[in-house]
Scaffold this active site. Sequence first.
Site, PDB file in Angstrom:
ATOM      1  N   HIS A 437       0.835  -1.209   0.000  1.00 30.59           N
ATOM      2  CA  HIS A 437       0.000   0.000   0.000  1.00 30.59           C
ATOM      3  C   HIS A 437       0.870   1.259   0.000  1.00 30.59           C
ATOM      4  CE1 HIS A 437      -3.614   2.363   1.097  1.00 30.59           C
ATOM      5  NE2 HIS A 437      -2.758   3.086   1.809  1.00 30.59           N
ATOM      6  N   GLU A 438       1.864   1.294   0.874  1.00 32.28           N
ATOM      7  CA  GLU A 438       2.712   2.493   0.957  1.00 32.28           C
ATOM      8  C   GLU A 438       3.556   2.659  -0.307  1.00 32.28           C
ATOM      9  OE1 GLU A 438       1.845   4.358   3.222  1.00 32.28           O
ATOM     10  OE2 GLU A 438       0.761   2.851   4.377  1.00 32.28           O
ATOM     11  N   HIS A 441       1.579   4.095  -3.098  1.00 30.76           N
ATOM     12  CA  HIS A 441       1.401   5.538  -2.910  1.00 30.76           C
ATOM     13  C   HIS A 441       2.498   6.345  -3.604  1.00 30.76           C
ATOM     14  CE1 HIS A 441      -1.987   6.515  -0.424  1.00 30.76           C
ATOM     15  NE2 HIS A 441      -1.629   5.738   0.584  1.00 30.76           N
ATOM     16  N   GLU A 460      -6.145   6.994  -1.638  1.00 31.57           N
ATOM     17  CA  GLU A 460      -6.298   5.824  -0.762  1.00 31.57           C
ATOM     18  C   GLU A 460      -7.038   4.661  -1.425  1.00 31.57           C
ATOM     19  OE1 GLU A 460      -4.486   5.630   1.488  1.00 31.57           O
ATOM     20  OE2 GLU A 460      -4.021   7.653   2.148  1.00 31.57           O
TER      21      GLU A 460
HETATM   22 ZN   LIG Z   1      -2.620   5.123   2.228  1.00 34.26          ZN
END
Ligand SMILES: [Zn+2]
Length: 1029
Positions: A437-438, A441, A460
């Site tokens: 997830h990071e 990003h 998100e």
């Molecule tokens: Zn996030």
Amino acid sequence: MLRWSALEGSYQTLLRLASVVALLTTGNTLSVSSFPSLSSSPPTSVFSSSQGNSLRSTTPVWLPEHVLVYPAMYKYKPVMYSHRDDLTAAGNTVSTGDKDGGGGGEEGGKEEIDVKNTTQPLNKNFRLPASLRPTHYIVRVQPYINGNYSVRGSVQIDIEVLQSTSNITLHVSTMDIHVQDIQLEAAEGDEEGASIPRFTHFVDNLDVEVFTAHLDGELEAGRRVRYTVPYEGTLEHYMGGFYGLHYTDVDGTERYMVSTLNQPVNARIAFPCFDEPQLKATFELHVARQVNMTAVSNMPLLTTTPIEDQEGWVWDSFQTTPPMSTYLLMLVVMSLPHINITAHRQDLPIRIWARQEVLDRMSFMHQVVPGVLDFMETYTNISYSLSKLDIIVVPSQEGIAFEGWGAILMYDERFIQHDPLENDEVNLGKVAWVQAHELAHQWFGNLVTPRWWGDVWLSEGITTYMSNLAMQKMAIVSQSVAAEASFTLHELFHEDSQITAVPVFNQQLDVFKPDTYFNVFSYFKCSLLLHMMAHVLSHHAFRKGMVSFLHEHQYGSVGQDDLSRHLTKAAHETHTLPQDLTVKTILDTWTHQAGYPLVTVTRSPAGTSATAFQEKYLWSQNSSLLSDHYSTWWVPLTHTSQASPDFNDTLVKVWLKGTETQTSVHNLPTRDHWVVFNLQQTGYYRVNYDDNNWNLLIQQLLTDHQLIHVNNRVQMIDDILNLASSGKVSYNTALSLVEYIKKENETLPWRVFQRNMEHMKKMLQSTPAYEGFKKYMWSLLVPLWNLVGLENKLEVQTIQQEHSEAVKWACHHNLPSCVYLAASLYAQWMLTPENIKVVPRDLWGTVYCTAIAHGGEAEWDFAWQQYFLSNDIHHKEQLLAALSCSRDTWEENGYLDLALTSEIKQRTQGAFQVFYSVASNPGGKPLAWNFLTSRWSALANFSFIYSVRYSDSGAAVEQLVVAAAETLTSQQDMDKLRVFRDNHRDNPRVVAASEVALDIVARNVAWMERNYDVICEWLQARGFNIGLR
Ligand SMILES: [Zn+2]
């Protein structure tokens, strides 16, 4: 894979509770400052965060960074010593240097300049004037991390004037501005010889944290100026801006470090800036540090030079960043060791910084980090944008992670550790997912950034979706990501059918309430909407659209319409979307309103056609809450039939338009063949059928359930039990359908089944029907139990992964052989307390709870002692939960009091966990309620602290009222609640919470009246005898 085993029941409720109860449990430690005073003149003592207010503990483990981080952050928004105090002290007047312009910054004489300190409220939606645009920042900071926790800083901002203006307005939060040293001068590219206006006065608005310099003349459009603001701040405040923290190293040494958390609106705590995400600029950071520490920022280090007159100090200068948002500026100053990770390509250095014992448990990162980066580069066709990557594990246990560009921060060591020897695939899936997830990003969020926080789902939601894809691609864990997404969907369906559900797109948001936009909907609902769109448009067109969206807007900022436009173009080119239909038309109906549709399919008498009717699905049937019941969506209908079953064609067959409530579907088989809609449940909606079709499906499941795709089996279980619960389908039909579960050997249908039956258990557990219900559950569970047992002799691969869950269900329903085994294991542990491995780690919770529930004082006391002896956070959590499983009411009663007075409340949300567990137990209901009412004043006091520190979005006690209501099922309960509400007429928020609770209880009462007899008859007809009512 994400095995979010912590998710049970109403997780949104739990989430909210988790965030507010953290305060409840720690409210009276607020004034304790644990920061050291190492200098002769420490800054004014302020609120500290380091004691017991973390949100970990029972917080559902699946949540990524912000959802957990922000409530904590804002609660403790510092009431600090600030420039405002100084301005006031100086009688609103300070002396400032005369900034004579003339292009040359000629020094003038001193004069008095007015500084107005105002609290005049601006609109909470206040946005900076569009007249100025920052292009480049030079930030210089010197944090005295081993000294008095102050920060000396200066920011120099190159500004382009877009519209003529006579003021400079930017964001400033808690710091001392050296007003007398503020400068305005011509910047590179400014008009030759044009004069620079002088400052007349400064206005400081505390409410929206805006600081305005008024000028005696106009700055014309096209001008380029340099605005320099020296300031002094502190590291001594709760997570936000640059902040300090300390931790204990493995050798017992107390160490200090600086970290950053600027999202969403905290960069202004770190340095004066134009703190809106669309105002991107390049950043040049210079940080002064002591030689025995290391500074890490977004970019690689450029130079290190000694500081004159300050022995042991150096300046680290970092390379200039690409254009980026203020919230992404990173600074960490620490003395942690690091390891190097070999990237998927040679030119990218990757380092992970953490305490040594954490670094030792990170072997999986050598696979995860390069794997995700490789996946993202391949999928997006854009290389990772920076020339290095750092991942810094802050030993703080507050929140989970932040996606700093080039410098990812992990705020909780537990979310990055995995011991291969423990063979804990659940944990591996969790930590790998957080990293994915990071890392995703770095493209979505960092490279392309939502223009405003109301669009945060573009960061998100997309990231959540991309990390699911990356996990699937890398196959780190065996469980399919699609299955996990399906389970998420059913969790979300419950939350999104509540009156408390909110749209993901919120134009009127208050930025100071980040939990209203960083929520389960912006993360997970949006991820599922993207999943739906990928099926609607085809994966090929979807990816094409996403890639062109990213390419066109890299280093820029975006809104939802930008994404829609790119997806539309790609889909039109690919011919997967009619030319007269746009993605915006479709997507807006899903993001601009809360909730989702129930599609009811009613077939014609011959069966060959059907009408599909849409309505908003609401869990509560309370008519006063149905104001937007007539919402409509653009619903992609897909279907297949018994005549030629094909569950793989998920492209839209018929659109149920957003402008209509129903449509016709043709070319269905004759009425003796079933149809299934919403193939693989790729659409975000529920489906109901006419009785004949349900009966055909029941027959199919009982004879050969595998003919129906597992996702659709899951869908049917969840839909029919929900529809029965809300009165739209008879329990006769629903219970007949789920009977097939005995033969089910996939885990997902079992999980969804168990989650739904939990509601029925709560309703029946205090009634005579419970005996019959329990035996009915045993009859369903025994085949699974025989397969699994407590031993690891397993034959079915997927069941093996869910071994602990299967045991949990069996013990939860008191299956005698499970209870016996749990008690035996616990007894063994009691004999050898030092050997906690007597009970397998993944069964701690189940075994402890079962043994305590069926044991006596000795079992309870033993767990209580072990709670205080254990150093393992996970172990402590399991013990805490298990302590509330006791059936002995006096124990529970004492336990609730202990929870509020002992160490437990210092630990995170211990008190809430205790309360919730007790309230969920059959015997605990009245206790929890009595506790709530009798301890009201103590609880309400916490609530007050919460409301002034944070926001008025909710308070702990209100959430407790709602939690207590979940198991209340009688008219007497309603009456008690009404009395409670009336006793708190003076508190509108408690009244509001009581109304929500009353709605829940009213629904429970109606459920009992409608279904109790039906269920009793159904159980009895199958030989499960019940007692007398
Ligand atoms: Zn996030």
